[in-house]
Design a protein around this motif. Structure first.
Motif, short mmCIF file in Angstrom:
data_model
loop_
_atom_site.label_atom_id
_atom_site.label_comp_id
_atom_site.label_asym_id
_atom_site.label_seq_id
_atom_site.Cartn_x
_atom_site.Cartn_y
_atom_site.Cartn_z
N ALA A 17 56.05 11.70 20.78
CA ALA A 17 56.89 12.28 22.10
C ALA A 17 57.60 13.20 21.16
N GLY A 18 58.04 13.50 20.94
CA GLY A 18 57.64 15.07 19.01
C GLY A 18 57.36 15.89 19.82
N LEU A 19 56.39 15.65 19.70
CA LEU A 19 55.50 17.07 19.46
C LEU A 19 54.76 17.34 21.17
N THR A 20 54.68 16.50 21.78
CA THR A 20 54.38 16.74 23.04
C THR A 20 56.01 17.41 24.06
N ALA A 21 56.72 17.13 23.77
CA ALA A 21 58.37 17.72 24.03
C ALA A 21 58.32 19.07 23.48
N ALA A 22 57.86 19.50 22.42
CA ALA A 22 57.63 20.60 21.70
C ALA A 22 57.06 21.98 22.75
N LEU A 23 55.24 20.62 22.49
CA LEU A 23 54.92 21.99 23.32
C LEU A 23 54.87 22.03 25.05
N ALA A 24 55.25 20.66 25.52
CA ALA A 24 55.84 21.10 26.81
C ALA A 24 56.97 22.04 27.15
N LEU A 25 57.85 22.45 25.66
CA LEU A 25 59.33 23.52 26.12
C LEU A 25 58.32 24.68 25.41
N ALA A 26 57.85 25.19 24.94
CA ALA A 26 57.12 25.98 24.69
C ALA A 26 56.66 26.88 25.48
N ARG A 27 55.61 25.50 26.32
CA ARG A 27 54.68 26.45 27.63
C ARG A 27 55.33 26.41 28.82
N ARG A 28 56.87 26.34 28.82
CA ARG A 28 58.21 26.70 29.65
C ARG A 28 59.11 27.80 28.88
N GLY A 29 58.77 28.06 28.36
CA GLY A 29 59.16 29.04 27.66
C GLY A 29 60.13 29.29 26.37
N ILE A 30 60.57 28.36 26.04
CA ILE A 30 61.79 27.67 25.60
C ILE A 30 61.53 26.93 24.05
N SER A 31 61.75 28.00 22.97
CA SER A 31 61.41 27.76 21.37
C SER A 31 61.38 26.53 20.82
N SER A 32 61.59 25.40 19.89
CA SER A 32 61.92 24.73 19.10
C SER A 32 61.71 24.78 18.07
N VAL A 33 62.72 23.45 17.05
CA VAL A 33 62.07 23.92 15.30
C VAL A 33 62.21 22.29 15.57
N LEU A 34 60.52 22.06 15.40
CA LEU A 34 60.26 20.22 15.03
C LEU A 34 61.07 19.95 13.19
N HIS A 35 62.05 19.13 13.16
CA HIS A 35 61.53 18.11 12.40
C HIS A 35 61.00 17.45 12.20
N GLU A 36 59.89 17.01 10.89
CA GLU A 36 59.08 15.39 10.97
C GLU A 36 59.40 15.12 9.34
N ARG A 37 59.94 13.90 9.29
CA ARG A 37 60.44 13.47 7.66
C ARG A 37 59.23 13.56 7.22
N ALA A 38 58.16 12.94 7.27
CA ALA A 38 57.25 12.84 6.56
C ALA A 38 56.03 14.21 6.32
N GLU A 39 55.42 14.08 5.08
CA GLU A 39 55.52 15.44 4.77
C GLU A 39 54.25 15.96 5.25
N ALA A 40 52.76 15.65 6.21
CA ALA A 40 52.45 15.59 7.30
C ALA A 40 52.46 15.31 8.82
N PHE A 41 52.30 15.55 9.42
CA PHE A 41 51.80 14.92 10.81
C PHE A 41 50.42 14.64 10.84
N THR A 42 50.62 12.75 10.71
CA THR A 42 50.19 11.68 10.50
C THR A 42 50.58 10.33 11.19
N GLU A 43 49.18 9.90 11.28
CA GLU A 43 50.02 8.50 11.69
C GLU A 43 48.70 7.21 11.18
N VAL A 44 49.88 5.88 11.76
CA VAL A 44 48.36 5.04 10.46
C VAL A 44 48.02 4.96 11.27
N GLY A 45 46.47 4.11 10.85
CA GLY A 45 45.11 3.52 11.65
C GLY A 45 45.86 2.73 12.88
#
Ligand SMILES: Cc1cc2nc3c(=O)[nH]c(=O)nc-3n(C[C@H](O)[C@H](O)[C@H](O)COP(=O)(O)OP(=O)(O)OC[C@H]3O[C@@H](n4cnc5c(N)ncnc54)[C@H](O)[C@@H]3O)c2cc1C
Length: 408
Positions: free
Chosen positions: A32-60
């Protein structure tokens, strides 16, 4: 943690109908968060995204990307990457307890013909990597890893967001922090809470060459049993089979990947046909994920703050639509924010537009679970009904979900 900004230039971008005084702050770097950041950017709106984990990963684990989700991601320029990483299954086969196929939902070319976009299965880590890479290439997105968002306060003209690394000022706050959202209870007004459902999802990946030949192939298989079901499909270019088994359990911790014991897998396998039982018992390790939901009919926004994805409406996974809804949310929210006329009105419009659909998908997920887990005479009736359905009947039931397009 030092924010990372990208050097490449953005050209020919639409500009929002109003001038944001600062970036949109996003809490959570899942789908959700990463898609929102991209969708906002594509419409000319900047964002600052904070992820609590050290990396953007997903459990398998795997993810089914239905045509509605693919279309939204494709509009953000990610269709080719998903096509390259994903597998387009030929069909979803529904199996009875004895392994017999009761009914099939044709996918592959049939999905494109009927719903106007392909159906893919892929590893979650692949989707997160595709989203994170696209976000990193966006000058309008600042990604901050290893920092959790803790609280917020609305101020005239903006929102002050507290994080574990200090405060950030923003135009709005998007809480994309998942089913056990920390920010949801901090929003003013009554809110839905995350409720354990008493069901567990067990997940594993099995190397394809360890899977018996009759159990291989490019299809999605759902095996139905009294009180349990198993879904399996290929991921990682067909090198692994993703297997998810769902069964009732009172066990609960707020975690997506606790190890599961062999005795639990033996217990849930016992009713299934031998080839499936052997497959389940051959898996090298299993993790378990307690299923919680958030009632979508609650309120998702307050002033300059909006919940999206699982934070707003986590559902049971029995329609395979949680991530798809999160992706849809993100694109609608970005479109409404770009249109203004004020942040609060735009967020309220987003909520108004999305709630009905999320509630409807939640209902389908609950109903699917009830049908999948029937026992005795009810299961026999279900099996007979499924096996007598005319071709296309199951596809028709999915039309309203898979045909979704971003409204103008
Ligand atoms: C077994 C199972 C199978 C599923 N299969 C499918 C499927 O096939 N198709 C489909 O569409 N959906 C599926 N879903 C649903 C899907 O996984 C979820 O709906 C989706 O992952 C939700 O994404 P999200 O970004 O809203 O939340 P999450 O994926 O939970 O992401 C939240 C992110 O926020 C971060 N975070 C949390 N708190 C903070 C904080 N305070 N500050 C900063 N960061 C924070 C977390 O670390 C995480 O990265 C399935 C779910 C389950 C359980």
């Amino acid at each position: 943690m030092v924010p990372q900004r990208n050097a490449s230039a953005t050209q020919d971008r639409p500009t929002p109908a109003w001038t944001p005084g600062g970036p949109v702050v996003i809490a959570g770097g899942g789908i959700a968060g990463l898609t929102a950041a991209l969708a906002l950017a594509r419409r000319g709106i900047s964002s600052v995204l904070h992820e609590r984990a050290e990396a953007f990963t997903e459990v398998g684990a795997g993810l089914q990307i239905s045509p509605n989700a693919f279309r939204a991601l494709d509009a953000l320029g990610l269709g080719a990457a998903i096509t390259a990483k994903g597998t387009a299954p030929e069909a979803v086969d529904l199996h009875g307890l004895d392994g017999r196929v009761l009914a099939s939902i044709p996918l592959g070319e049939a999905a494109v013909t009927r719903w106007g976009a392909p159906y893919f299965v892929l590893h979650r880590a692949d989707l997160i990597a595709i989203l994170a890479e696209a976000a990193e290439a966006e000058p309008a997105i600042t990604l901050v890893r290893g920092v959790a968002v803790e609280d917020f306060a609305e101020a005239p003209g903006g929102v002050t967001v507290s994080t574990t690394a200090g405060t950030v000022e923003g135009e709005a706050l998007i809480a994309a922090d998942g089913v056990w959202s920390r920010l949801r209870p901090r929003m003013p007004g009554p809110r839905s809470t995350a409720r354990p459902t008493g069901k567990l999802a067990y997940r594993t990946l099995i190397p394809a060459d360890a899977v018996a030949p009759p159990m291989r192939g490019d299809r999605v298989h759902a095996h139905l049993a009294p009180g349990a079901h198993v879904v399996r499909y290929p991921v990682l270019g067909g090198r692994f089979m993703n297997v998810v088994a769902v069964a009732a359990s009172a066990w609960f911790v707020e975690d997506w990947a606790s190890p599961a014991g062999v005795s639990e897998i033996e217990a849930l396998s016992k009713d299934f046909d031998k080839p499936l039982r052997d497959l389940l018992l051959s898996a090298p390790k299993w993790t378990r994920w307690p299923l919680s939901t958030v009632d979508a009919s609650g309120s998702w926004t307050a002033g300059r703050v909006a919940l999206i994805g699982d934070a707003a409406h986590a559902s049971l996974p029995f329609a395979a639509q949680g991530a798809a809804l999160a992706i849809e949310d993100a694109t609608v929210l970005a479109a409404r924010l770009a249109g203004g006329p004020t942040v609060a009105k735009a967020l309220a419009a987003y909520e108004e537009e999305r709630r009905h659909r999320a509630v409807a998908v939640q209902k389908v997920s609950v109903r699917n679970g009830e049908i999948y887990h029937l026992s005795g005479i009810a299961a026999k009736t279900r099996n007979l009904t499924l096996s007598m359905l005319p071709r296309g009947a199951l596809m028709e039931q999915l039309d309203w979900i898979y045909e979704w397009r971003l409204p103008a």
